[in-house]
Scaffold this motif. Structure first.
Motif, mmCIF file in Angstrom:
data_model
loop_
_atom_site.group_PDB
_atom_site.id
_atom_site.type_symbol
_atom_site.label_atom_id
_atom_site.label_comp_id
_atom_site.label_asym_id
_atom_site.label_seq_id
_atom_site.Cartn_x
_atom_site.Cartn_y
_atom_site.Cartn_z
ATOM 1 N N MET A 53 0.814 -1.207 0.000
ATOM 2 C CA MET A 53 0.000 0.000 0.000
ATOM 3 C C MET A 53 0.858 1.271 0.000
ATOM 4 O O MET A 53 0.399 2.327 -0.382
ATOM 5 N N SER A 54 2.103 1.150 0.479
ATOM 6 C CA SER A 54 3.026 2.292 0.446
ATOM 7 C C SER A 54 4.418 1.757 0.087
ATOM 8 O O SER A 54 5.270 1.577 0.946
ATOM 9 N N PRO A 55 4.643 1.476 -1.216
ATOM 10 C CA PRO A 55 5.855 0.800 -1.664
ATOM 11 C C PRO A 55 7.159 1.545 -1.393
ATOM 12 O O PRO A 55 8.231 0.968 -1.483
ATOM 13 N N GLY A 56 7.111 2.794 -1.008
ATOM 14 C CA GLY A 56 8.333 3.521 -0.677
ATOM 15 C C GLY A 56 8.857 3.188 0.706
ATOM 16 O O GLY A 56 9.986 3.514 1.034
ATOM 17 N N LYS A 57 8.049 2.519 1.521
ATOM 18 C CA LYS A 57 8.455 2.193 2.888
ATOM 19 C C LYS A 57 9.038 0.781 2.949
ATOM 20 O O LYS A 57 8.329 -0.200 2.785
ATOM 21 N N VAL A 58 10.345 0.708 3.171
ATOM 22 C CA VAL A 58 11.034 -0.581 3.291
ATOM 23 C C VAL A 58 10.850 -1.089 4.721
ATOM 24 O O VAL A 58 11.255 -0.435 5.682
ATOM 25 N N LEU A 59 10.229 -2.256 4.837
ATOM 26 C CA LEU A 59 10.001 -2.870 6.146
ATOM 27 C C LEU A 59 11.160 -3.772 6.543
ATOM 28 O O LEU A 59 11.463 -3.931 7.725
ATOM 29 N N ALA A 60 11.795 -4.384 5.539
ATOM 30 C CA ALA A 60 12.937 -5.265 5.767
ATOM 31 C C ALA A 60 13.693 -5.374 4.457
ATOM 32 O O ALA A 60 13.138 -5.115 3.385
ATOM 33 N N TYR A 61 14.963 -5.745 4.548
ATOM 34 C CA TYR A 61 15.738 -5.939 3.320
ATOM 35 C C TYR A 61 16.785 -7.000 3.541
ATOM 36 O O TYR A 61 17.125 -7.355 4.678
ATOM 37 N N CYS A 62 17.296 -7.506 2.433
ATOM 38 C CA CYS A 62 18.418 -8.436 2.481
ATOM 39 C C CYS A 62 19.310 -8.163 1.276
ATOM 40 O O CYS A 62 18.879 -7.600 0.279
ATOM 41 N N SER A 63 20.547 -8.568 1.401
ATOM 42 C CA SER A 63 21.517 -8.432 0.329
ATOM 43 C C SER A 63 22.168 -9.794 0.143
ATOM 44 O O SER A 63 22.557 -10.440 1.120
ATOM 45 N N LEU A 64 22.274 -10.234 -1.118
ATOM 46 C CA LEU A 64 22.793 -11.569 -1.433
ATOM 47 C C LEU A 64 23.985 -11.475 -2.377
ATOM 48 O O LEU A 64 24.035 -10.595 -3.235
ATOM 49 N N ALA A 65 24.916 -12.419 -2.247
ATOM 50 C CA ALA A 65 26.066 -12.516 -3.144
ATOM 51 C C ALA A 65 26.442 -13.988 -3.283
ATOM 52 O O ALA A 65 26.045 -14.828 -2.474
ATOM 53 N N ASN A 66 27.205 -14.293 -4.311
ATOM 54 C CA ASN A 66 27.669 -15.660 -4.499
ATOM 55 C C ASN A 66 28.682 -16.028 -3.420
ATOM 56 O O ASN A 66 29.417 -15.174 -2.919
ATOM 57 N N ASP A 67 28.712 -17.297 -3.087
ATOM 58 C CA ASP A 67 29.616 -17.797 -2.054
ATOM 59 C C ASP A 67 29.896 -19.261 -2.345
ATOM 60 O O ASP A 67 29.434 -19.808 -3.358
ATOM 61 N N LYS A 68 30.618 -19.902 -1.461
ATOM 62 C CA LYS A 68 30.857 -21.334 -1.554
ATOM 63 C C LYS A 68 31.098 -21.883 -0.159
ATOM 64 O O LYS A 68 31.502 -21.163 0.748
ATOM 65 N N VAL A 69 30.799 -23.137 0.009
ATOM 66 C CA VAL A 69 31.186 -23.864 1.206
ATOM 67 C C VAL A 69 32.414 -24.648 0.782
ATOM 68 O O VAL A 69 32.357 -25.473 -0.130
ATOM 69 N N SER A 70 33.532 -24.358 1.429
ATOM 70 C CA SER A 70 34.823 -24.870 0.976
ATOM 71 C C SER A 70 35.549 -25.620 2.077
ATOM 72 O O SER A 70 35.286 -25.416 3.265
ATOM 73 N N ILE A 71 36.483 -26.431 1.662
ATOM 74 C CA ILE A 71 37.322 -27.159 2.608
ATOM 75 C C ILE A 71 38.004 -26.201 3.578
ATOM 76 O O ILE A 71 38.232 -26.531 4.727
ATOM 77 N N THR A 72 38.285 -24.974 3.137
ATOM 78 C CA THR A 72 38.960 -24.002 3.999
ATOM 79 C C THR A 72 38.050 -23.450 5.093
ATOM 80 O O THR A 72 38.523 -22.783 6.007
ATOM 81 N N ASP A 73 36.744 -23.709 5.026
ATOM 82 C CA ASP A 73 35.821 -23.280 6.072
ATOM 83 C C ASP A 73 35.877 -24.192 7.295
ATOM 84 O O ASP A 73 35.254 -23.893 8.315
ATOM 85 N N PHE A 74 36.599 -25.286 7.188
ATOM 86 C CA PHE A 74 36.674 -26.284 8.248
ATOM 87 C C PHE A 74 38.091 -26.345 8.799
ATOM 88 O O PHE A 74 39.046 -25.987 8.119
#
Length: 181
Positions: A53-74
């Motif tokens: 009803m009021s599209p100029g009002k942001v109630l929540a947001y998120c930002s996404l980017a590419n990533d990976k789950v890698s052996i170096t995360d462990f």
């Protein structure tokens, strides 16, 4: 707020968020001043949950980017192999990393808190990469602020590494196969 009155939109570079406050200066600054530049340089894409009803009002947001789950995360190869086995990867699909999407930022406006918008956003993101998956994506990852860890756990995220002792964030993941299976 009635969920039917919400819209989930991809923010275009021409869309200017005039006002947003979630109580975290870094999250506020990103959506107000830096999200457009990140998108322009193909570093991340931001989405907003707005009142239809009021599209100029942001109630929540998120930002996404590419990533990976890698052996170096462990901490070591053995822990990574346990992770792969637990996640059910067949032997012929053993790789050194697996495709993921990083949830870079997620903020809910202070005046919209308590309405489960954060969980709603996570569910939308999860379905985006299961239903509309364009490239192959197995995991969602997040460097969760320590005070947000219970929220992510409630939404099905797990700790990537039990030895993670960063004083500000914890690396967590959500396996999208949990939806498919």
């Amino acid at each position: 707020m009635d969920r039917e009155k919400l819209s989930f939109i991809k923010l275009k570079p021409s869309y200017s968020v005039e006002k947003f406050s979630c109580g975290d200066a870094d999250l506020d600054d990103f959506i107000l001043h830096r999200a457009v530049a990140f998108q322009k340089h193909l570093l991340s894409v931001s989405y907003a949950c707005v009142d239809a009803m009021s599209p100029g009002k942001v109630l929540a947001y998120c930002s996404l980017a590419n990533d990976k789950v890698s052996i170096t995360d462990f901490k070591d190869k053995t822990e990574f192999n346990r992770f792969r086995k637990k996640r059910g990867f067949p032997n012929e699909k053993r790789m050194k990393s697996y495709p993921a999407v990083k949830l870079c930022r997620l903020g809910v406006a202070s005046d919209a808190k308590g309405q489960k918008l954060g969980s709603t956003l996570l569910n939308i993101i999860k379905s985006m990469f299961v239903i509309e998956n364009k490239t192959g994506c197995r995991f969602l990852t997040v460097d969760a602020y320590l005070d947000a860890v219970p929220f992510y756990e409630k939404n099905g995220f797990r700790f990537m590494n039990a030895d993670d002792n960063d004083p500000h964030t914890r690396l967590m993941y959500y396996d999208l196969m949990d939806i498919v299976a």
